[in-house]
Design an enzyme around this catalytic site. Structure first.
Site, short mmCIF file in Angstrom:
data_model
loop_
_atom_site.label_atom_id
_atom_site.label_comp_id
_atom_site.label_asym_id
_atom_site.label_seq_id
_atom_site.Cartn_x
_atom_site.Cartn_y
_atom_site.Cartn_z
CB SER A 95 34.38 17.70 32.51
OG SER A 95 35.46 17.63 33.40
CE1 TYR A 119 31.07 17.90 36.74
CE2 TYR A 119 33.34 17.20 36.42
CZ TYR A 119 32.30 18.08 36.15
OH TYR A 119 32.52 19.13 35.30
CE LYS A 135 29.39 18.47 33.33
NZ LYS A 135 28.59 19.54 32.73
#
Ligand code: UFG
Length: 325
Positions: free
Chosen positions: A119, A146, A150
């Site tokens: 991402s 988050y 990743k």
């Protein structure tokens, strides 16, 4: 050899599965159906595993052997930035733990090709002059759990490459939206375009999170990429893994063109014919003023380029929304 797609029953995964199916690849989907839907994968075999559960490693490796898997596309993950800030340990368990178990199963089954869904959240708040693009050499400094999960998963696959020869392509998605087919729209209402469509349908007006950024119209600029283009990038990455021998690569997946929040709202008004009269509210913490991909690397190396701009993204999101997604 077959391709295993984790998260293949989700919004992005189902697009990848349908394109692979259309070109005749053998497939097996792994999904825990926590947000995915069985109906989205059609006649492709689906095995239900919770990747975050360590006891999954052996049965998952067995499924890889049974289905003669040669490559894995790993999309399954939790993806809400705000939720990750509220439940960081759970995000690490799900996204980092899930990837760790997948890599253990791959090593055990001798599967050495991985396409990982990363991402642009790995970049965090890049310190770039206004109007510049971000390339893959920028130092990743994620600011949400988050984004951290990743980045850690990218590192894990790189380390597995050194340890036992795993070859990985990481695709860093920018702002994914739209629908390739009306039955595969985004069922989540977590990002700008679905949020705004939902508000307008409910008779509410959208909110703009700040219009005093250092951008031409003061609102944040993002790189919106059509989910069908993104899905095509997965096929290009898979073909590249098959023909190339490099152990590890990272590619931005975007269009290289930015759209501001106001640009998106203007497009929504034009695509839907509805009146859009937004209210400007406070900035949302953690929003970079601008995040637009430099896409030269993916164009040159994978030969992939986005074909759709903002209008077909919003048109298709609206069409899928009206079809009941
Ligand atoms: N925004 C509004 N009003 C809203 C919702 C969003 O003004 O009601 C703005 C946001 O402030 C931001 C832009 O619209 O400037 C896009 O916001 P999204 O929440 O749709 O997307 P983000 O850019 O924050 O994040 C998205 C994904 C992440 C991913 C990131 C990568 O949600 O998972 O893109 O660039 F990591």
């Amino acid at each position: 050899m077959a391709v295993m797609v984790t998260g293949g029953a989700g919004y992005i995964g189902a697009h990848v599965v349908r394109l692979l199916r259309e070109r005749g690849d053998d497939l097996v989907v792994v999904d825990d159906l926590s947000t995915g839907e069985m109906g989205r994968v059609g006649d492709v075999p689906l095995v239900r595993f919770d990747l975050a559960d360590g006891s999954t490693v052996d049965p998952l490796a067995a499924a890889m052997r049974d289905h003669r898997v040669g490559a894995v596309i790993h999309i399954a993950a939790k993806k809400q930035v705000g939720e990750s800030a509220a439940r960081p340990a759970w995000y690490y368990e799900q996204n980092v733990g899930g990837t760790a178990h997948l890599l253990q199963a791959m090593e055990s089954a001798g599967v050495d090709q991985l396409m990982f869904s990363s991402s642009a959240a790995t970049y965090g708040l890049p310190d770039l002059p206004p109007g510049s693009l971000i390339d893959e050499e920028a130092t990743p400094r994620p600011i949400s759990p988050y984004g951290e999960t990743k980045l850690v998963a990218e590192w894990m696959s790189r380390a597995a490459g050194r340890a036992w020869g795993l070859r990985t392509v990481n695709l860093r998605y920018f702002n994914v939206a739209g629908a390739g087919w009306d039955d595969l729209g985004d069922p989540g209402v977590f990002n700008l375009i679905p949020i705004v469509l939902g508000q307008l349908i409910a008779g509410d007006q959208p909110k703009i999170f700040g219009d005093d950024y250092e951008t031409p119209d003061g609102t944040c600029i993002r790189d919106y990429v059509h989910v069908l283009d993104l899905a095509q990038a997965h096929l290009a990455a898979l073909d590249y893994l098959d023909r190339d021998t490099r152990p590890y690569d990272v590619f931005n997946v975007g269009t290289g063109a930015g759209a501001s929040v106001r640009d998106v709202l203007d497009q929504v008004a034009s695509s839907t014919g509805l009146t859009v009269d937004p209210e400007v509210v406070e900035r949302r913490p953690g929003d970079p003023a601008q995040l637009v991909a430099d896409v030269r690397r993916i164009e040159q190396t994978l030969g992939w380029k986005a074909e759709h701009d903002l209008a077909p993204i919003v048109d298709s999101a609206w069409s899928a929304w009206r079809a009941g997604r």
